[in-house]
Design a protein around this motif. Structure first.
Motif, PDB file in Angstrom:
ATOM      1  N   ILE A  12       0.855  -1.188   0.000  1.00  0.00           N
ATOM      2  CA  ILE A  12       0.000   0.000   0.000  1.00  0.00           C
ATOM      3  C   ILE A  12       0.892   1.240   0.000  1.00  0.00           C
ATOM      4  CG2 ILE A  12      -1.866   1.207   1.196  1.00  0.00           C
ATOM      5  CD1 ILE A  12      -2.588  -1.649   0.211  1.00  0.00           C
ATOM      6  N   PRO A  13       0.802   2.092  -1.030  1.00  0.00           N
ATOM      7  CA  PRO A  13       1.668   3.279  -1.092  1.00  0.00           C
ATOM      8  C   PRO A  13       1.608   4.148   0.160  1.00  0.00           C
ATOM      9  CG  PRO A  13       0.569   2.967  -3.192  1.00  0.00           C
ATOM     10  CD  PRO A  13      -0.024   1.968  -2.243  1.00  0.00           C
ATOM     11  N   ALA A  14       0.439   4.324   0.743  1.00  0.00           N
ATOM     12  CA  ALA A  14       0.325   5.157   1.950  1.00  0.00           C
ATOM     13  C   ALA A  14       1.104   4.545   3.115  1.00  0.00           C
ATOM     14  CB  ALA A  14      -1.136   5.348   2.325  1.00  0.00           C
ATOM     15  N   TYR A  27      -5.710  -0.081 -10.557  1.00  0.00           N
ATOM     16  CA  TYR A  27      -5.261   1.308 -10.474  1.00  0.00           C
ATOM     17  C   TYR A  27      -3.764   1.377 -10.205  1.00  0.00           C
ATOM     18  CZ  TYR A  27      -4.449   6.001  -8.836  1.00  0.00           C
ATOM     19  OH  TYR A  27      -3.928   7.250  -8.679  1.00  0.00           O
ATOM     20  N   MET A  28      -3.287   0.601  -9.239  1.00  0.00           N
ATOM     21  CA  MET A  28      -1.854   0.651  -8.913  1.00  0.00           C
ATOM     22  C   MET A  28      -1.000   0.165 -10.083  1.00  0.00           C
ATOM     23  SD  MET A  28      -1.518  -0.073  -4.836  1.00  0.00           S
ATOM     24  CE  MET A  28      -2.620  -1.453  -4.677  1.00  0.00           C
ATOM     25  N   SER A  56       4.455   3.155 -12.718  1.00  0.00           N
ATOM     26  CA  SER A  56       5.709   3.813 -13.105  1.00  0.00           C
ATOM     27  C   SER A  56       5.571   5.329 -13.274  1.00  0.00           C
ATOM     28  CB  SER A  56       6.234   3.198 -14.407  1.00  0.00           C
ATOM     29  OG  SER A  56       5.299   3.386 -15.443  1.00  0.00           O
ATOM     30  N   GLN A  57       4.406   5.877 -12.965  1.00  0.00           N
ATOM     31  CA  GLN A  57       4.212   7.323 -13.108  1.00  0.00           C
ATOM     32  C   GLN A  57       4.706   8.054 -11.857  1.00  0.00           C
ATOM     33  OE1 GLN A  57       0.190   8.294 -14.183  1.00  0.00           O
ATOM     34  NE2 GLN A  57       0.048   6.566 -15.594  1.00  0.00           N
ATOM     35  N   PRO A  58       5.508   9.094 -12.023  1.00  0.00           N
ATOM     36  CA  PRO A  58       6.029   9.825 -10.861  1.00  0.00           C
ATOM     37  C   PRO A  58       4.973  10.760 -10.252  1.00  0.00           C
ATOM     38  CG  PRO A  58       6.859  10.794 -12.876  1.00  0.00           C
ATOM     39  CD  PRO A  58       6.064   9.581 -13.287  1.00  0.00           C
TER      40      PRO A  58
END
Length: 137
Positions: free
Chosen positions: A30-32, A52-53, A58-60
């Motif tokens: 989980i990015p958060a 979605y992830m 690969s998008q900054p």
């Protein structure tokens, strides 16, 4: 859920409950959690979160200065060194883009840009602050 569709499944990405059709027990970091506490453990997420992830992998979209809390920055060994190296890479990239002798004197501007493309991860050599999810895992 419950009477309507059986057991519900909790998505750690959206923090909501889903039916078994929408939540297939797939896991992902989980990015958060990574940003908040440098916790990379995969957790169960709904299928929409996985899609979605994958789409933004690969998008900054993340900023070290804005999105990474101070307490997490202390846990990440080498973060400041990585930012320093990225600043140097950005300066080197700018130099190479302007140098008429790189990679050879007949190189076009596009040739120079392509040579410095960083395998699709240009943000690593153009900005020391931005990150993609793939840079964190």
């Amino acid at each position: 859920l419950g009477l309507l569709g059986g057991d519900g499944r909790f998505c750690h990405y959206s923090r909501r409950w889903y039916c078994v059709e929408c939540h297939k027990n797939e896991t992902a970091p989980i990015p958060a959690c990574i940003l908040r506490s440098w916790d990379h453990r995969p957790r169960k997420v709904c299928h929409a979160a996985v899609e979605y992830m994958q789409a933004v992998w690969s998008q900054p979209l993340l900023s070290i200065s804005a999105d990474l809390p101070a307490e997490a920055k202390g846990k990440v060994k080498g973060l400041e060194e990585a930012r320093r190296l990225r600043r140097r890479a950005r300066k080197l990239r700018e130099y190479l883009q302007q140098c008429p002798n790189f990679p050879r004197s007949r190189a076009t501007d596009q040739d120079r840009i392509d040579a410095l493309a960083a395998d699709g991860r240009q943000h690593l050599t153009t900005d020391e602050d931005s990150l993609a999810i793939q840079d964190l895992v």
